[in-house]
Design a protein around this motif. Structure first.
Motif, short mmCIF file in Angstrom:
data_model
loop_
_atom_site.label_atom_id
_atom_site.label_comp_id
_atom_site.label_asym_id
_atom_site.label_seq_id
_atom_site.Cartn_x
_atom_site.Cartn_y
_atom_site.Cartn_z
N HIS A 137 -4.42 0.06 4.31
CA HIS A 137 -3.52 -0.03 5.10
C HIS A 137 -1.50 -0.90 5.47
O HIS A 137 -0.93 0.47 5.55
CB HIS A 137 -4.00 -0.48 6.24
CG HIS A 137 -3.00 -0.69 7.74
ND1 HIS A 137 -3.54 0.90 8.73
CD2 HIS A 137 -2.46 -1.29 8.52
CE1 HIS A 137 -2.40 0.28 9.57
NE2 HIS A 137 -2.24 -0.82 9.41
N LEU A 138 -2.14 -1.23 4.57
CA LEU A 138 0.04 -1.62 4.50
C LEU A 138 0.29 -0.84 3.94
O LEU A 138 1.74 -0.58 4.30
CB LEU A 138 0.10 -3.10 4.13
CG LEU A 138 -0.75 -4.71 5.20
CD1 LEU A 138 -0.82 -5.66 4.77
CD2 LEU A 138 0.60 -4.73 6.74
N ALA A 139 -0.33 -0.73 2.88
CA ALA A 139 0.67 0.25 1.84
C ALA A 139 0.99 1.81 2.21
O ALA A 139 1.60 2.41 1.85
CB ALA A 139 -0.28 0.42 -0.06
N ALA A 196 -0.30 -1.53 11.46
CA ALA A 196 -1.06 -3.27 12.64
C ALA A 196 -0.32 -4.38 11.37
O ALA A 196 -0.59 -4.23 10.58
CB ALA A 196 -2.40 -2.53 12.39
N PRO A 197 -0.42 -4.76 12.47
CA PRO A 197 -0.17 -6.54 12.31
C PRO A 197 -0.69 -7.32 12.09
O PRO A 197 -1.07 -8.97 11.18
CB PRO A 197 1.21 -6.59 13.49
CG PRO A 197 0.37 -5.99 14.24
CD PRO A 197 -0.01 -4.51 14.16
N ARG A 198 -2.42 -6.87 12.57
CA ARG A 198 -2.94 -8.14 12.11
C ARG A 198 -4.37 -7.29 11.45
O ARG A 198 -4.77 -6.18 11.44
CB ARG A 198 -3.97 -8.40 13.79
CG ARG A 198 -2.91 -9.28 14.18
CD ARG A 198 -3.63 -9.57 15.90
NE ARG A 198 -3.42 -8.39 16.72
CZ ARG A 198 -3.43 -8.94 17.96
NH1 ARG A 198 -2.78 -10.08 18.21
NH2 ARG A 198 -2.87 -7.41 18.43
N LEU A 199 -4.93 -7.90 10.61
CA LEU A 199 -5.90 -6.86 9.76
C LEU A 199 -7.06 -6.56 10.80
O LEU A 199 -8.07 -5.78 10.64
CB LEU A 199 -6.47 -8.69 8.53
CG LEU A 199 -7.52 -7.81 8.06
CD1 LEU A 199 -7.68 -8.85 6.44
CD2 LEU A 199 -8.86 -8.24 9.03
N THR A 200 -7.32 -8.10 11.72
CA THR A 200 -8.19 -7.12 12.80
C THR A 200 -8.44 -6.58 13.44
O THR A 200 -9.26 -5.90 14.39
CB THR A 200 -8.65 -8.52 13.78
OG1 THR A 200 -7.66 -9.61 14.45
CG2 THR A 200 -9.72 -9.52 12.62
N ASP A 201 -6.82 -5.98 13.73
CA ASP A 201 -6.32 -4.33 14.31
C ASP A 201 -7.02 -3.28 13.32
O ASP A 201 -7.50 -2.00 14.11
CB ASP A 201 -5.14 -3.96 14.29
CG ASP A 201 -4.55 -5.14 15.60
OD1 ASP A 201 -5.47 -5.50 16.20
OD2 ASP A 201 -3.11 -5.92 15.09
N VAL A 202 -7.42 -2.97 12.34
CA VAL A 202 -7.78 -2.03 11.58
C VAL A 202 -8.94 -3.03 10.52
O VAL A 202 -9.28 -1.78 9.86
CB VAL A 202 -6.69 -1.61 11.12
CG1 VAL A 202 -5.40 -1.06 11.46
CG2 VAL A 202 -6.86 -2.52 9.54
N VAL A 203 -9.33 -3.81 10.66
CA VAL A 203 -11.17 -4.00 9.33
C VAL A 203 -11.75 -4.76 9.90
O VAL A 203 -11.24 -5.78 11.40
CB VAL A 203 -9.84 -4.88 8.55
CG1 VAL A 203 -11.78 -5.08 7.73
CG2 VAL A 203 -9.08 -4.08 7.20
#
Length: 260
Positions: A89-91, A97-104
């Protein structure tokens, strides 16, 4: 969160970065202290396949909160990073999204190999990922991890502002460095950051890394990093050579440690 100290000290460190000095280790220490983290890193990834992954050479990696990664651990990261959904997602997302838990889904991630082998050993359960620089084929990522709690909205907003300042300072520093190279200047003691100057002056006095760390309130690992950067910037190949250059080039500052 110690926002006042983060702002005050962070501003000073951004000025050092903009002048071309390597203050990233101190930036990570500051974040760990002011935000409260188990691990902080700054990594530069090169593009490979559909995901930013380390290529033949390992990416620039600065860590705070754990020992340097072994070759085995780096190889494991190389192999498993493409399976990390937040890394993908970051790449691939211009404004991730700034937080892992926002997308995972965290429980699902905890059952994966990348979590078990790369993240769990360092207490890296919750992640805040912040882009410092993005260009075709290149990503500079600042990441903060916690084991016991996620990053709340006010903390994330502060970190996003801080990351923008750090990213801008790094870009200015890189541009100034390119201009210095064009000018044909030879690096000397004058290119050292204030902290590197302190370390060099103490080396000239014969202090060990442990003694310097105690004197400056740093870890020995950070002292070693400042010393390595001082070698690179001055061309010195040993502590003795650095001490000689320091005495020759900045005799007026030979007693710098008296004010520390």
């Amino acid at each position: 969160m110690d926002g006042r100290r983060l702002t005050r000290r962070g501003s000073a460190l951004c000025h050092e970065l903009a002048e071309g000095h390597d203050a990233l280790p101190e930036v990570l220490e500051l974040l760990a202290d002011c935000i409260g983290t188990d691990l902080v890193s700054c990594a530069t990834f090169e593009a490979g396949s559909t995901l930013f992954v380390p290529g033949a050479e390992h990416p620039l990696l600065v860590l705070h909160g754990c020992a340097p990664l072994t070759e085995t651990m780096l190889a494991t990261w190389d192999r498993l990073l493409p399976s990390h959904p937040y890394a993908a997602h970051l790449a691939s997302t211009p404004t991730p999204a700034p937080r892992l838990t926002d997308v995972v889904d965290l429980p699902a991630l905890e059952g994966s190999a990348v979590f078990e082998l790369c993240l769990r050993p360092h207490g890296a359960r919750y992640q805040c990922g912040l882009t410092l620089d993005r260009a075709p084929g290149r990503l500079v990522l600042l990441s903060l991890w916690r084991n016991d709690r996620d990053f709340d909205d006010p903390t994330v907003e502060t970190l996003q502002l801080f990351a923008r300042a750090v990213g801008a300072a790094l870009q200015v520093g890189a541009s100034l460095g390119a201009l210095r190279q064009l000018s044909g200047g030879v690096p000397g003691a004058e290119v050292l950051s204030p902290r590197q100057q302190q370390v060099a002056s103490m080396v000239a006095l014969g202090l060990t890394n442990e003694q310097i760390a105690r004197r400056l309130g740093l870890t020995t690992r950070t002292v070693r990093k400042h010393l390595e950067d001082a070698f690179a910037r001055t061309g010195a190949r040993s502590r003795t050579e650095l001490a000689v250059r320091w005495r020759q080039e900045v005799p007026s500052r030979a007693d710098l440690t008296a004010s520390v």
